[in-house]
Design an enzyme around this catalytic site. Sequence first.
Site, PDB file in Angstrom:
ATOM      1  N   ASP A  62     -11.774 -47.568  15.856  1.00 30.69           N
ATOM      2  CA  ASP A  62     -12.581 -48.537  15.472  1.00 30.69           C
ATOM      3  C   ASP A  62     -14.129 -48.165  15.428  1.00 30.69           C
ATOM      4  OD1 ASP A  62     -13.128 -51.204  14.760  1.00 30.69           O
ATOM      5  OD2 ASP A  62     -13.796 -51.941  16.937  1.00 30.69           O
TER       6      ASP A  62
ATOM      7  N   PHE B 269     -18.619 -48.424  14.787  1.00 30.92           N
ATOM      8  CA  PHE B 269     -19.674 -49.204  15.034  1.00 30.92           C
ATOM      9  C   PHE B 269     -20.743 -49.125  13.886  1.00 30.92           C
ATOM     10  CE2 PHE B 269     -23.219 -49.695  18.460  1.00 30.92           C
ATOM     11  CZ  PHE B 269     -22.881 -50.966  18.534  1.00 30.92           C
TER      12      PHE B 269
ATOM     13  N   HIS C 137     -25.528 -55.449  13.744  1.00 27.13           N
ATOM     14  CA  HIS C 137     -24.536 -55.600  14.905  1.00 27.13           C
ATOM     15  C   HIS C 137     -25.206 -54.684  15.749  1.00 27.13           C
ATOM     16  CE1 HIS C 137     -21.430 -56.217  17.456  1.00 27.13           C
ATOM     17  NE2 HIS C 137     -20.973 -55.322  17.221  1.00 27.13           N
TER      18      HIS C 137
ATOM     19  N   ARG D 168     -30.505 -53.842  26.219  1.00 25.80           N
ATOM     20  CA  ARG D 168     -31.517 -52.837  26.439  1.00 25.80           C
ATOM     21  C   ARG D 168     -32.831 -53.076  26.087  1.00 25.80           C
ATOM     22  NH1 ARG D 168     -27.184 -50.036  24.271  1.00 25.80           N
ATOM     23  NH2 ARG D 168     -28.221 -49.601  22.517  1.00 25.80           N
TER      24      ARG D 168
ATOM     25  N   GLU E  31     -14.322 -60.468  16.522  1.00 21.17           N
ATOM     26  CA  GLU E  31     -15.142 -59.449  15.984  1.00 21.17           C
ATOM     27  C   GLU E  31     -14.914 -59.505  14.335  1.00 21.17           C
ATOM     28  OE1 GLU E  31     -15.262 -55.618  17.579  1.00 21.17           O
ATOM     29  OE2 GLU E  31     -16.640 -56.333  19.026  1.00 21.17           O
TER      30      GLU E  31
ATOM     31  N   GLU F  85     -14.344 -58.182  11.215  1.00 16.91           N
ATOM     32  CA  GLU F  85     -14.275 -56.584  10.710  1.00 16.91           C
ATOM     33  C   GLU F  85     -13.384 -56.623   9.451  1.00 16.91           C
ATOM     34  OE1 GLU F  85     -13.478 -53.704  13.383  1.00 16.91           O
ATOM     35  OE2 GLU F  85     -14.014 -54.637  15.206  1.00 16.91           O
TER      36      GLU F  85
ATOM     37  N   ASP G 143     -11.001 -57.632  15.690  1.00 16.94           N
ATOM     38  CA  ASP G 143     -10.814 -56.858  16.741  1.00 16.94           C
ATOM     39  C   ASP G 143     -11.421 -57.780  18.189  1.00 16.94           C
ATOM     40  OD1 ASP G 143     -10.009 -54.464  18.437  1.00 16.94           O
ATOM     41  OD2 ASP G 143     -12.026 -53.700  18.297  1.00 16.94           O
TER      42      ASP G 143
ATOM     43  N   ARG H 142     -15.615 -59.784  26.434  1.00 22.67           N
ATOM     44  CA  ARG H 142     -16.960 -59.221  26.448  1.00 22.67           C
ATOM     45  C   ARG H 142     -17.300 -58.901  28.045  1.00 22.67           C
ATOM     46  NH1 ARG H 142     -17.968 -57.198  21.694  1.00 22.67           N
ATOM     47  NH2 ARG H 142     -18.024 -58.623  20.010  1.00 22.67           N
TER      48      ARG H 142
ATOM     49  N   GLN I 106     -15.362 -55.847  29.030  1.00 22.54           N
ATOM     50  CA  GLN I 106     -15.992 -54.554  28.164  1.00 22.54           C
ATOM     51  C   GLN I 106     -17.290 -54.359  28.860  1.00 22.54           C
ATOM     52  OE1 GLN I 106     -16.987 -55.583  24.214  1.00 22.54           O
ATOM     53  NE2 GLN I 106     -17.660 -53.535  23.538  1.00 22.54           N
TER      54      GLN I 106
ATOM     55  N   TYR J 212     -17.400 -50.164  30.120  1.00 18.31           N
ATOM     56  CA  TYR J 212     -17.434 -49.511  29.196  1.00 18.31           C
ATOM     57  C   TYR J 212     -18.292 -48.278  29.466  1.00 18.31           C
ATOM     58  CZ  TYR J 212     -22.406 -50.843  27.889  1.00 18.31           C
ATOM     59  OH  TYR J 212     -23.760 -50.930  27.803  1.00 18.31           O
TER      60      TYR J 212
ATOM     61  N   LYS K 144     -10.836 -54.572  25.091  1.00 21.16           N
ATOM     62  CA  LYS K 144     -10.462 -54.361  23.461  1.00 21.16           C
ATOM     63  C   LYS K 144      -8.847 -54.300  23.083  1.00 21.16           C
ATOM     64  CE  LYS K 144     -14.496 -53.818  21.542  1.00 21.16           C
ATOM     65  NZ  LYS K 144     -15.115 -54.739  20.411  1.00 21.16           N
TER      66      LYS K 144
ATOM     67  N   THR L 139      -5.392 -56.872  18.304  1.00 22.56           N
ATOM     68  CA  THR L 139      -5.963 -56.721  17.122  1.00 22.56           C
ATOM     69  C   THR L 139      -5.164 -57.283  16.034  1.00 22.56           C
ATOM     70  OG1 THR L 139      -7.416 -54.743  17.935  1.00 22.56           O
ATOM     71  CG2 THR L 139      -7.197 -55.032  15.529  1.00 22.56           C
TER      72      THR L 139
ATOM     73  N   THR M 191     -17.598 -54.572  13.802  1.00 22.31           N
ATOM     74  CA  THR M 191     -18.486 -55.941  13.507  1.00 22.31           C
ATOM     75  C   THR M 191     -19.138 -55.726  12.549  1.00 22.31           C
ATOM     76  OG1 THR M 191     -17.927 -56.606  15.739  1.00 22.31           O
ATOM     77  CG2 THR M 191     -19.630 -57.998  14.174  1.00 22.31           C
TER      78      THR M 191
ATOM     79  N   GLU N 241     -23.116 -62.228  19.204  1.00 20.93           N
ATOM     80  CA  GLU N 241     -24.355 -62.514  18.656  1.00 20.93           C
ATOM     81  C   GLU N 241     -24.762 -63.863  18.374  1.00 20.93           C
ATOM     82  OE1 GLU N 241     -25.022 -58.883  15.613  1.00 20.93           O
ATOM     83  OE2 GLU N 241     -22.992 -59.109  15.988  1.00 20.93           O
TER      84      GLU N 241
END
Length: 420
Positions: free
Chosen positions: A130, A132, A137, A146, A203, A205, A237, A241, A244, A248, A257, A261, A354, A368
């Site tokens: 998968d 990114f 996104h 961040r 997600e 996708e 997917d 959250r 995760q 992660y 995850k 799926t 995503t 989001e």
Amino acid sequence: MMLKSFIQVHPDSHFPIQNLPYGVFKREPASQPRPGVAIGDYVLDLSLLASAALFDGPFLSNSDCFNQPNLNKFLELGRPAWTEARMTLQKLLSAEESILRDNASLKEKALMPMSQVQMLLPIAIGDYSDFFASKHHAYNCGVMFRGPENAINPNWFHIPIAYHGRASSIVISGTDVIRPRGQGHPAGNSLPYFGPSRKLDFELEMATVVGPGNDLGKPVDVNEAANHIFGLVLMNDWSARDIQAWEYVPLGPFLGKSFATTLSPWIVTLDALEQFALEAPQQNPTPLPYLAEKKSQNYDISLQASIIPAGQKDAHVITRSNFRHLYWTITQQLAHQTINGCNLRPGDLLGTGTISGPEPDSYGCLLELSWNGQKPLSLGGTSRTFLEDGDEVIFTGYCKGDGYNVGFGTCSGKILPSLP
């Protein structure tokens, strides 16, 4: 003149003769899986056409690829066989061709209403990755966690970032999804939370279905990568959250995850999508030579996600996005995965990650859309920040042609309560 089928196809259908996506179905629960293509509201049984010797070209005449329980053997044959099959099927289904149109017995056996068959996973998936690949996104997630100054890590603009997933929990559209349990961030000095996920998400996708693979140690050239891609499917997917976020760092997604799926049942071929190709977004800085494409393209595929809230009947559209927003193309993704010598095999799956657009109403997940739970969404008298038990999520996707659509059908799943 526009190509037309002898089968009546509604203008809003996703499955005109210009599409002819591939899937695998069962006539009855106890019957054997069979490859088929979608045409209007019908499924065309490819095994019966093969038995009638209607695939008479050089690549398919002596092949048993349509007498298999999945499409892997067909995928392995490569683009010349795929093109031959498409040309044969478009001819057989054409309003001007009598071979199938006027053969009442074969037509009755080979064409079945979609409502009367069970769709299955069309491929045996050996491996699943998968990516990114959506800049919007990546930016939104980075701002949330961040801040805008360090939203996207510098390596993201040089590398199509991905994680290696698992194939065991990939399911077909319509399969219920049990809310996963796991650990979440501790509150203060307490132990980590353990229990049902409190931030269950979807997600929006798509995924690349790999055709011919490559030998171990021999990368695929980015400008040849399209010949290793059979087509695309819709993909959800599902993501927990909270699980995760706790797990992660430092190695990436795992239990957040791997619980499920969901794929749409129909694989739309690159041949069917080629007329909707458009230039991919400009990449800055220029990619390293092994990722520099002579022709860098995406596809104009309109994507939509809806939710039917628990206890309601009506679906509420919550986002509209487009495949064209991908920063890293599917051919770059495939080339990057093989550059270290990793071998891909027929039926492997490469998720895009995503697909978010630039505007808030085009974001591709609830993380989001609700900005990590800070902005609840209004859905017909109720609201959501993340998914609740009983909610059903439905994806659709299609390309708009001149008087017809080339679509993917739907990709759906309903959330069931966590096991005790």
